[in-house]
Design a protein around this motif. Sequence first.
Motif, short mmCIF file in Angstrom:
data_model
loop_
_atom_site.label_atom_id
_atom_site.label_comp_id
_atom_site.label_asym_id
_atom_site.label_seq_id
_atom_site.Cartn_x
_atom_site.Cartn_y
_atom_site.Cartn_z
N PHE A 24 19.69 19.08 57.05
CA PHE A 24 20.48 18.15 56.26
C PHE A 24 19.79 17.93 54.92
O PHE A 24 18.57 17.91 54.83
CB PHE A 24 20.59 16.78 56.96
CG PHE A 24 21.55 16.77 58.10
CD1 PHE A 24 22.89 16.50 57.91
CD2 PHE A 24 21.10 17.01 59.39
CE1 PHE A 24 23.78 16.47 58.97
CE2 PHE A 24 21.98 16.98 60.46
CZ PHE A 24 23.32 16.72 60.26
N ASP A 25 20.61 17.75 53.86
CA ASP A 25 20.01 17.39 52.58
C ASP A 25 20.02 15.86 52.44
O ASP A 25 20.51 15.14 53.33
CB ASP A 25 20.71 18.09 51.42
CG ASP A 25 22.14 17.64 51.15
OD1 ASP A 25 22.57 16.59 51.66
OD2 ASP A 25 22.83 18.35 50.41
N GLY A 57 24.04 36.11 53.33
CA GLY A 57 22.97 36.99 53.77
C GLY A 57 23.05 37.26 55.25
O GLY A 57 23.43 36.39 56.02
N PRO A 58 22.68 38.47 55.67
CA PRO A 58 22.75 38.82 57.09
C PRO A 58 21.51 38.36 57.85
O PRO A 58 20.42 38.24 57.28
CB PRO A 58 22.82 40.35 57.06
CG PRO A 58 22.04 40.72 55.84
CD PRO A 58 22.31 39.63 54.84
N GLY A 59 21.68 38.11 59.13
CA GLY A 59 20.55 37.86 60.02
C GLY A 59 19.83 36.55 59.83
O GLY A 59 18.71 36.38 60.30
N ILE A 60 20.43 35.56 59.16
CA ILE A 60 19.76 34.27 58.97
C ILE A 60 19.81 33.50 60.28
O ILE A 60 20.86 33.31 60.87
CB ILE A 60 20.42 33.47 57.84
CG1 ILE A 60 20.27 34.22 56.51
CG2 ILE A 60 19.81 32.07 57.73
CD1 ILE A 60 21.01 33.60 55.35
N VAL A 61 18.63 33.07 60.74
CA VAL A 61 18.55 32.35 62.01
C VAL A 61 17.94 30.96 61.88
O VAL A 61 18.01 30.17 62.81
CB VAL A 61 17.76 33.16 63.07
CG1 VAL A 61 18.50 34.43 63.43
CG2 VAL A 61 16.36 33.46 62.60
N GLY A 62 17.33 30.65 60.75
CA GLY A 62 16.73 29.34 60.58
C GLY A 62 16.64 28.95 59.12
O GLY A 62 16.67 29.81 58.24
N LEU A 63 16.55 27.65 58.87
CA LEU A 63 16.42 27.16 57.51
C LEU A 63 15.82 25.77 57.51
O LEU A 63 15.93 25.03 58.48
CB LEU A 63 17.79 27.14 56.82
CG LEU A 63 18.90 26.40 57.55
CD1 LEU A 63 19.47 25.31 56.67
CD2 LEU A 63 19.99 27.40 57.89
N ARG A 69 12.12 21.20 46.70
CA ARG A 69 13.58 21.35 46.55
C ARG A 69 14.04 22.81 46.65
O ARG A 69 14.97 23.24 45.97
CB ARG A 69 14.08 20.71 45.27
CG ARG A 69 13.84 19.21 45.26
CD ARG A 69 14.29 18.57 43.98
NE ARG A 69 13.99 17.15 44.00
CZ ARG A 69 14.90 16.19 44.00
NH1 ARG A 69 16.17 16.50 43.98
NH2 ARG A 69 14.54 14.94 44.03
N ALA A 70 13.37 23.53 47.51
CA ALA A 70 13.76 24.91 47.81
C ALA A 70 14.26 24.95 49.26
O ALA A 70 14.12 23.98 50.00
CB ALA A 70 12.59 25.86 47.63
N TYR A 80 12.07 33.78 53.65
CA TYR A 80 12.36 33.77 52.22
C TYR A 80 12.35 32.34 51.71
O TYR A 80 12.63 31.40 52.45
CB TYR A 80 13.74 34.39 51.94
CG TYR A 80 13.87 35.82 52.38
CD1 TYR A 80 13.48 36.85 51.54
CD2 TYR A 80 14.37 36.13 53.64
CE1 TYR A 80 13.60 38.18 51.95
CE2 TYR A 80 14.49 37.45 54.05
CZ TYR A 80 14.10 38.47 53.21
OH TYR A 80 14.21 39.76 53.62
N ARG A 81 12.08 32.21 50.41
CA ARG A 81 12.15 30.91 49.73
C ARG A 81 13.18 31.04 48.62
O ARG A 81 13.09 31.92 47.77
CB ARG A 81 10.79 30.56 49.13
CG ARG A 81 10.75 29.24 48.42
CD ARG A 81 9.34 28.99 47.86
NE ARG A 81 9.26 27.74 47.18
CZ ARG A 81 9.57 27.56 45.89
NH1 ARG A 81 9.97 28.58 45.16
NH2 ARG A 81 9.46 26.37 45.35
N VAL A 82 14.17 30.14 48.64
CA VAL A 82 15.24 30.17 47.64
C VAL A 82 15.23 28.83 46.90
O VAL A 82 15.38 27.78 47.52
CB VAL A 82 16.62 30.39 48.32
CG1 VAL A 82 17.72 30.45 47.28
CG2 VAL A 82 16.61 31.65 49.17
N ASP A 83 15.03 28.87 45.58
CA ASP A 83 15.07 27.65 44.78
C ASP A 83 16.52 27.19 44.65
O ASP A 83 17.33 27.85 44.01
CB ASP A 83 14.46 27.90 43.40
CG ASP A 83 12.97 28.14 43.47
OD1 ASP A 83 12.30 27.46 44.26
OD2 ASP A 83 12.48 29.01 42.74
#
Length: 92
Positions: A24-25, A57-63, A69-70, A80-83
């Motif tokens: 959650f943001d 994106g393919p294969g994303i399993v967690g975040l 703020r990335a 991966y790190r996404v800004d």
Amino acid sequence: MRVKPYEEILASLDTTNHNRGMAFDADDRLYIAASLGGRRGVVRINQDRKAELFLSGPGIVGLAFTPSRALAITTTNAVYRVDVGIKGRPLF
């Protein structure tokens, strides 16, 4: 106008072959590893309960959101790190 319950929205997403990573943001929007309309990635569900593909994106399993703020994204074989400039919801 009838608003779908939260459970109906999650049930409408394709989360097969995913671990349903969720975060959650700070504005209480939900981000979930899923497919929406056949497109895989991170789906964002707004307060008005509308789902949109936020990140493809393919294969994303967690975040998880980071303090900078990335968004940290995990796939089946990488991290991966996404800004994104979005503050995550504090845990406490």
